[in-house]
Design a protein around this motif. Structure first.
Motif, PDB file in Angstrom:
ATOM      1  N   GLU A  33      25.124  24.875  36.416  1.00 39.65           N
ATOM      2  CA  GLU A  33      23.971  24.278  37.099  1.00 39.65           C
ATOM      3  C   GLU A  33      22.673  24.591  36.356  1.00 39.65           C
ATOM      4  OE1 GLU A  33      23.539  22.309  39.975  1.00 39.65           O
ATOM      5  OE2 GLU A  33      25.635  21.939  39.447  1.00 39.65           O
ATOM      6  N   LYS A  34      22.607  25.819  35.850  1.00 45.52           N
ATOM      7  CA  LYS A  34      21.422  26.233  35.106  1.00 45.52           C
ATOM      8  C   LYS A  34      21.271  25.405  33.835  1.00 45.52           C
ATOM      9  CE  LYS A  34      19.273  30.380  33.108  1.00 45.52           C
ATOM     10  NZ  LYS A  34      19.463  31.823  32.816  1.00 45.52           N
ATOM     11  N   GLU A  35      22.401  25.215  33.113  1.00 44.81           N
ATOM     12  CA  GLU A  35      22.372  24.429  31.875  1.00 44.81           C
ATOM     13  C   GLU A  35      22.046  22.965  32.180  1.00 44.81           C
ATOM     14  OE1 GLU A  35      26.016  24.896  29.760  1.00 44.81           O
ATOM     15  OE2 GLU A  35      25.715  27.021  29.320  1.00 44.81           O
ATOM     16  N   LYS A  36      22.593  22.467  33.304  1.00 51.65           N
ATOM     17  CA  LYS A  36      22.327  21.086  33.682  1.00 51.65           C
ATOM     18  C   LYS A  36      20.846  20.857  33.943  1.00 51.65           C
ATOM     19  CE  LYS A  36      23.779  17.543  36.983  1.00 51.65           C
ATOM     20  NZ  LYS A  36      24.628  17.252  38.181  1.00 51.65           N
ATOM     21  N   LYS A  37      20.237  21.784  34.681  1.00 54.34           N
ATOM     22  CA  LYS A  37      18.798  21.665  34.983  1.00 54.34           C
ATOM     23  C   LYS A  37      17.961  21.812  33.717  1.00 54.34           C
ATOM     24  CE  LYS A  37      19.025  23.203  39.811  1.00 54.34           C
ATOM     25  NZ  LYS A  37      18.618  24.232  40.796  1.00 54.34           N
ATOM     26  N   ALA A  38      18.394  22.734  32.850  1.00 53.40           N
ATOM     27  CA  ALA A  38      17.653  22.927  31.599  1.00 53.40           C
ATOM     28  C   ALA A  38      17.732  21.673  30.745  1.00 53.40           C
ATOM     29  CB  ALA A  38      18.226  24.134  30.841  1.00 53.40           C
ATOM     30  N   LEU A  39      18.921  21.034  30.741  1.00 56.05           N
ATOM     31  CA  LEU A  39      19.120  19.828  29.944  1.00 56.05           C
ATOM     32  C   LEU A  39      18.285  18.670  30.477  1.00 56.05           C
ATOM     33  CD1 LEU A  39      20.653  18.570  27.584  1.00 56.05           C
ATOM     34  CD2 LEU A  39      22.526  18.037  29.155  1.00 56.05           C
ATOM     35  N   GLU A  40      18.145  18.609  31.811  1.00 54.16           N
ATOM     36  CA  GLU A  40      17.358  17.538  32.422  1.00 54.16           C
ATOM     37  C   GLU A  40      15.904  17.599  31.993  1.00 54.16           C
ATOM     38  OE1 GLU A  40      17.959  18.032  36.552  1.00 54.16           O
ATOM     39  OE2 GLU A  40      19.945  17.099  36.593  1.00 54.16           O
ATOM     40  N   ASN A  41      15.425  18.780  31.727  1.00 51.95           N
ATOM     41  CA  ASN A  41      14.019  18.957  31.340  1.00 51.95           C
ATOM     42  C   ASN A  41      13.830  19.215  29.848  1.00 51.95           C
ATOM     43  OD1 ASN A  41      13.098  18.816  34.094  1.00 51.95           O
ATOM     44  ND2 ASN A  41      13.901  20.896  34.394  1.00 51.95           N
ATOM     45  N   ALA A  42      14.945  19.143  29.103  1.00 49.82           N
ATOM     46  CA  ALA A  42      14.878  19.487  27.673  1.00 49.82           C
ATOM     47  C   ALA A  42      14.161  18.407  26.870  1.00 49.82           C
ATOM     48  CB  ALA A  42      16.283  19.684  27.125  1.00 49.82           C
ATOM     49  N   VAL A  43      13.487  18.856  25.835  1.00 46.36           N
ATOM     50  CA  VAL A  43      12.862  17.939  24.883  1.00 46.36           C
ATOM     51  C   VAL A  43      13.919  17.548  23.856  1.00 46.36           C
ATOM     52  CG1 VAL A  43      11.086  17.651  23.136  1.00 46.36           C
ATOM     53  CG2 VAL A  43      10.611  18.987  25.204  1.00 46.36           C
ATOM     54  N   ILE A  44      14.254  16.235  23.809  1.00 48.57           N
ATOM     55  CA  ILE A  44      15.279  15.741  22.884  1.00 48.57           C
ATOM     56  C   ILE A  44      14.610  14.825  21.867  1.00 48.57           C
ATOM     57  CG2 ILE A  44      17.415  14.430  22.657  1.00 48.57           C
ATOM     58  CD1 ILE A  44      18.064  15.212  25.547  1.00 48.57           C
ATOM     59  N   LEU A  45      14.704  15.210  20.601  1.00 51.80           N
ATOM     60  CA  LEU A  45      14.115  14.407  19.536  1.00 51.80           C
ATOM     61  C   LEU A  45      15.133  14.299  18.397  1.00 51.80           C
ATOM     62  CD1 LEU A  45      11.822  12.888  18.155  1.00 51.80           C
ATOM     63  CD2 LEU A  45      10.931  15.090  17.368  1.00 51.80           C
ATOM     64  N   VAL A  46      15.790  13.169  18.342  1.00 50.74           N
ATOM     65  CA  VAL A  46      16.732  12.892  17.255  1.00 50.74           C
ATOM     66  C   VAL A  46      16.386  11.531  16.683  1.00 50.74           C
ATOM     67  CG1 VAL A  46      19.135  12.583  16.577  1.00 50.74           C
ATOM     68  CG2 VAL A  46      18.558  14.256  18.353  1.00 50.74           C
ATOM     69  N   GLU A  47      15.926  11.518  15.444  1.00 54.26           N
ATOM     70  CA  GLU A  47      15.594  10.253  14.779  1.00 54.26           C
ATOM     71  C   GLU A  47      16.668   9.950  13.744  1.00 54.26           C
ATOM     72  OE1 GLU A  47      11.690  10.674  13.200  1.00 54.26           O
ATOM     73  OE2 GLU A  47      10.727  10.777  15.174  1.00 54.26           O
ATOM     74  N   LEU A  48      17.261   8.745  13.851  1.00 48.42           N
ATOM     75  CA  LEU A  48      18.352   8.340  12.973  1.00 48.42           C
ATOM     76  C   LEU A  48      17.853   7.428  11.863  1.00 48.42           C
ATOM     77  CD1 LEU A  48      20.980   7.464  15.740  1.00 48.42           C
ATOM     78  CD2 LEU A  48      20.761   9.615  14.482  1.00 48.42           C
ATOM     79  N   LYS A  49      18.617   7.377  10.787  1.00 45.88           N
ATOM     80  CA  LYS A  49      18.298   6.465   9.701  1.00 45.88           C
ATOM     81  C   LYS A  49      18.428   5.020  10.175  1.00 45.88           C
ATOM     82  CE  LYS A  49      19.609   9.285   5.698  1.00 45.88           C
ATOM     83  NZ  LYS A  49      20.506   9.387   4.524  1.00 45.88           N
ATOM     84  N   GLU A  50      17.677   4.120   9.538  1.00 47.44           N
ATOM     85  CA  GLU A  50      17.783   2.707   9.887  1.00 47.44           C
ATOM     86  C   GLU A  50      19.163   2.165   9.518  1.00 47.44           C
ATOM     87  OE1 GLU A  50      14.691   0.300   8.361  1.00 47.44           O
ATOM     88  OE2 GLU A  50      13.063   1.529   9.200  1.00 47.44           O
ATOM     89  N   ASP A  51      19.686   2.610   8.385  1.00 47.79           N
ATOM     90  CA  ASP A  51      20.980   2.145   7.912  1.00 47.79           C
ATOM     91  C   ASP A  51      22.063   3.124   8.354  1.00 47.79           C
ATOM     92  OD1 ASP A  51      23.140   1.037   6.647  1.00 47.79           O
ATOM     93  OD2 ASP A  51      22.495   1.543   4.612  1.00 47.79           O
ATOM     94  N   LEU A  52      22.771   2.795   9.416  1.00 50.61           N
ATOM     95  CA  LEU A  52      23.816   3.669   9.935  1.00 50.61           C
ATOM     96  C   LEU A  52      25.188   3.187   9.463  1.00 50.61           C
ATOM     97  CD1 LEU A  52      22.571   4.360  13.571  1.00 50.61           C
ATOM     98  CD2 LEU A  52      22.413   5.841  11.564  1.00 50.61           C
ATOM     99  N   THR A  53      25.325   3.059   8.152  1.00 48.29           N
ATOM    100  CA  THR A  53      26.604   2.670   7.564  1.00 48.29           C
ATOM    101  C   THR A  53      27.048   3.737   6.569  1.00 48.29           C
ATOM    102  OG1 THR A  53      25.569   1.417   5.758  1.00 48.29           O
ATOM    103  CG2 THR A  53      26.101   0.219   7.788  1.00 48.29           C
ATOM    104  N   ALA A  54      28.351   3.818   6.400  1.00 50.08           N
ATOM    105  CA  ALA A  54      28.933   4.733   5.418  1.00 50.08           C
ATOM    106  C   ALA A  54      29.957   3.962   4.608  1.00 50.08           C
ATOM    107  CB  ALA A  54      29.586   5.929   6.107  1.00 50.08           C
ATOM    108  N   SER A  55      30.030   4.236   3.327  1.00 48.59           N
ATOM    109  CA  SER A  55      31.019   3.561   2.496  1.00 48.59           C
ATOM    110  C   SER A  55      32.392   4.185   2.703  1.00 48.59           C
ATOM    111  CB  SER A  55      30.628   3.623   1.018  1.00 48.59           C
ATOM    112  OG  SER A  55      30.481   4.958   0.597  1.00 48.59           O
TER     113      SER A  55
END
Length: 406
Positions: A33-55
């Motif tokens: 429950e503690k982790e769930k509440k912490a996750l609800e208020n967590a700052v999430i910053l994940v920026e992905l590449k424009e090209d999401l392909t792999a050879s």
């Protein structure tokens, strides 16, 4: 002992277990429950590449698709890129506040590599040619087992002359290679030339290559006949590789090199460190595993100090194998993995050009064959076969000479 006392003790112990279990479950629930509440208020910053392909069959990790993240990835896993199409990736990271964040995103695995056509600016045959150009000229793809390979243009294999042609190869993903070349058709040669080079004395090889970090040895098979192992030892040979055997071509039966047992016993007796190699005709992972198991069975009663090499050289008939470069490399990997499970060190043998263009050499022990004054191979390697015309006291005829780097 009083019966009531025993019953009371048992009840008390059960009560303790129940209380402990209840506390454990409660603590787990509290933490979740503690982790769930912490996750609800967590700052999430994940920026992905424009090209999401792999050879296809490329070496990429989760982090290769991320340009910015407010924390550190807990396990930066390698991505499996051996299947084409959409693929969901999952990872966890701890943000700057120490909160564990789960994250998912989707990439696409694509085949972006055109087939390889092993062809120079010209190609020469004589009028006695028995097969087609498409069968003779190596045409192989990284992913497709059977890319479309064809010669475009007019020519006559039974008529002497020069023909301007193109070799066109295309895979199922639409990647195409177009290779212009000149076909030269000649009359059959009447030459009876034989292989008769000047012998490379072992003593010369020792003076040139032996050092504190390198030793000089040989590799042998039935072609060297009956070896005088004491003479070979006395002349200063420091190691040897012995051919275990092979198969009688693709789909052929196994055969043991006729001098294998004699060679292994001889080198073991005089104390020359020995390794081995197997000439492979494997077309898939199952055959490669079977070949390795055959080798393991033959080596088990001998002292093997050095690696055991996977040696595939049937390049002139590679088109007939209907095998992609991915499958070719998996064969070598499975062969070596099987050996390593049995306690041997696996190794890949190959000539310079094939190591550069066809083999995946990362994380492998490499034995490079290149008959020059320097190996000229830019990758890491442990052994170098530098001539097939060596002369060693105790061996009649020619023998391959090798350097081992310590």
């Amino acid at each position: 002992m009083n019966k009531n006392w025993i019953i009371g003790l048992t009840v008390a112990l059960v009560s303790v277990v129940v209380v402990f279990f209840t506390l454990k479950v409660g603590l787990k629930f509290y933490n979740e429950e503690k982790e769930k509440k912490a996750l609800e208020n967590a700052v999430i910053l994940v920026e992905l590449k424009e090209d999401l392909t792999a050879s296809f069959d490329s070496d990429v990790k989760i982090s290769d698709f991320i340009t910015n993240i407010n924390g550190e990835i807990i396990e930066d896993k390698k991505v499996d890129t051996t299947l084409l199409g959409k693929k969901e990736l999952f990872f966890e990271y701890r943000n700057d506040d120490g909160i564990k964040i789960p994250y998912r995103f989707t990439i696409e695995v694509k085949d972006i590599t055109a087939p390889l056509v092993w062809l120079g600016d010209s190609y020469t045959v004589d009028t006695n040619i028995k097969n087609t150009l498409e069968e003779r000229i190596m045409c192989v793809d990284d992913h497709d087992d059977e890319p479309i390979c064809k010669v475009v243009g007019e020519y006559d294999l039974k008529k002497v002359g020069s023909y301007s042609l193109q070799f066109v190869a295309e895979d199922t993903s639409g990647n195409k290679t177009v290779k212009p070349f000149t076909l030269r058709v000649t009359k059959p040669s009447s030459s009876n030339s034989t292989y008769n080079p000047i012998k490379y004395p072992f003593s010369e090889a020792v003076s040139k290559y032996k050092s504190f970090t390198a030793s000089v040895g040989i590799d042998v098979s039935s072609w060297q006949g009956d070896i005088d192992f004491d003479k070979v030892k006395n002349v200063g040979v420091e190691f040897a590789f012995v051919r275990v055997g092979s198969k009688w071509g693709m789909d052929g039966e196994y055969f043991l090199d006729s001098k294998f047992e004699r060679n292994m016993e001889g080198f073991n007796r005089v104390g020359i460190p020995v390794g081995a190699y197997f000439y492979s005709y494997a077309r898939d992972e199952e055959e490669a595993r079977e070949e390795a198991e055959y080798v393991i069975d033959k080596l088990k009663k001998y002292k093997v100090d050095l690696p055991v090499a996977f040696d595939f050289e049937d390049w002139s008939k590679l088109n007939n194998y209907k095998m992609s470069l991915y499958r070719l490399n998996r064969n070598a990997e499975v062969f070596m993995e099987t050996l390593e499970k049995a306690g041997y060190e696996g190794m890949l043998y190959g000539s310079l050009n094939y190591l550069n263009k066809l083999w995946k050499t990362d994380d492998k022990t490499i034995w490079v064959a290149h008959y020059t004054n320097n190996a000229d191979y830019e990758g890491k390697y442990k052994f170098w076969q530098f001539t097939s015309a060596g002369g060693v006291d105790g061996i009649n005829g020619y023998v391959d000479l090798d350097v081992m780097y310590k």
